[in-house]
Design an enzyme around this catalytic site. Structure first.
Site, short mmCIF file in Angstrom:
data_model
loop_
_atom_site.label_atom_id
_atom_site.label_comp_id
_atom_site.label_asym_id
_atom_site.label_seq_id
_atom_site.Cartn_x
_atom_site.Cartn_y
_atom_site.Cartn_z
N CYS A 209 0.86 -1.19 0.00
CA CYS A 209 0.00 0.00 0.00
C CYS A 209 0.89 1.23 0.00
O CYS A 209 1.85 1.29 0.77
CB CYS A 209 -0.89 -0.01 1.24
SG CYS A 209 -1.98 1.42 1.35
N LEU A 210 0.58 2.20 -0.87
CA LEU A 210 1.42 3.41 -0.96
C LEU A 210 1.48 4.15 0.38
O LEU A 210 2.46 4.82 0.66
CB LEU A 210 0.88 4.34 -2.05
CG LEU A 210 0.97 3.82 -3.49
CD1 LEU A 210 0.33 4.82 -4.45
CD2 LEU A 210 2.41 3.53 -3.88
CO CO Z 1 -3.59 1.09 -0.21
#
Ligand code: CO
Length: 172
Positions: free
Chosen positions: A94-95
């Site tokens: 996830c970023l």
């Molecule tokens: Co994410």
């Protein structure tokens, strides 16, 4: 609405834990926010981004599964209307959680209803990579992150990185 430019929001920013609000006005500022989200997604080399990750707790996500010449997709007020297929585990990142990866179990086939930038409703279905991206991004709109869903062993392995992220945010 969106004071451009937006930036990528990292855990543990509380905006990531808010339940996103429905979009009611389909105007120029919505288009601006969406183009900022697409910019952030590509600059971060991600395959998807939800509006809370750009600092706005609104029900919007963008995605691009990354195959060549794949257009960017925009989903506003998305709803998962069907989810089935034997759930499978697969590794996700996830970023907003840099350095963290873990296996998450999700249904393999999803049908989604959403609105586009004009407010027009559409439906899409996937039993491939987009199905996983959509569910990951849809989770963001509920305030849910992969650390809530990943296998305990992966969560344990992520403990140090999570602690560092929290420490870094309190220094700012
Ligand atoms: Co994410």
């Amino acid at each position: 609405m969106p004071p451009a430019p937006c930036h990528l929001v990292l855990h543990p920013d509380p905006v990531l834990r808010q339940k996103a609000q429905a979009v009611e006005t389909f105007d120029e500022s919505l288009a601006t926010l969406v183009s900022e989200m697409i910019r952030i997604m590509h600059e971060s080399e991600g395959v998807g981004l939800a509006a809370p990750q750009a600092g706005h707790p609104l029900q919007i996500f963008v995605c691009n599964a990354g195959t060549e010449n794949e257009p960017d997709s925009v989903f506003i007020n998305p709803e998962i209307i069907e989810a089935d297929g034997t759930p499978e585990w697969a590794e996700e990142g996830c970023l907003s959680l840099p350095g963290i990866h873990g296996r998450v179990r999700r249904p393999t086939r999803v049908r989604l209803r959403a609105q586009n930038l004009d407010g027009t409703f559409f439906e899409v279905e996937s039993d491939e990579f987009p199905a996983r991206i959509w569910q990951h991004e849809f989770d963001h709109l509920q305030g849910v992150l992969i650390i809530d869903r990943m296998r305990p062993i992966d969560r344990l392995a992520a403990r140090r990185t999570l602690k560092d992220l929290v420490a870094r945010s309190s220094q700012q």
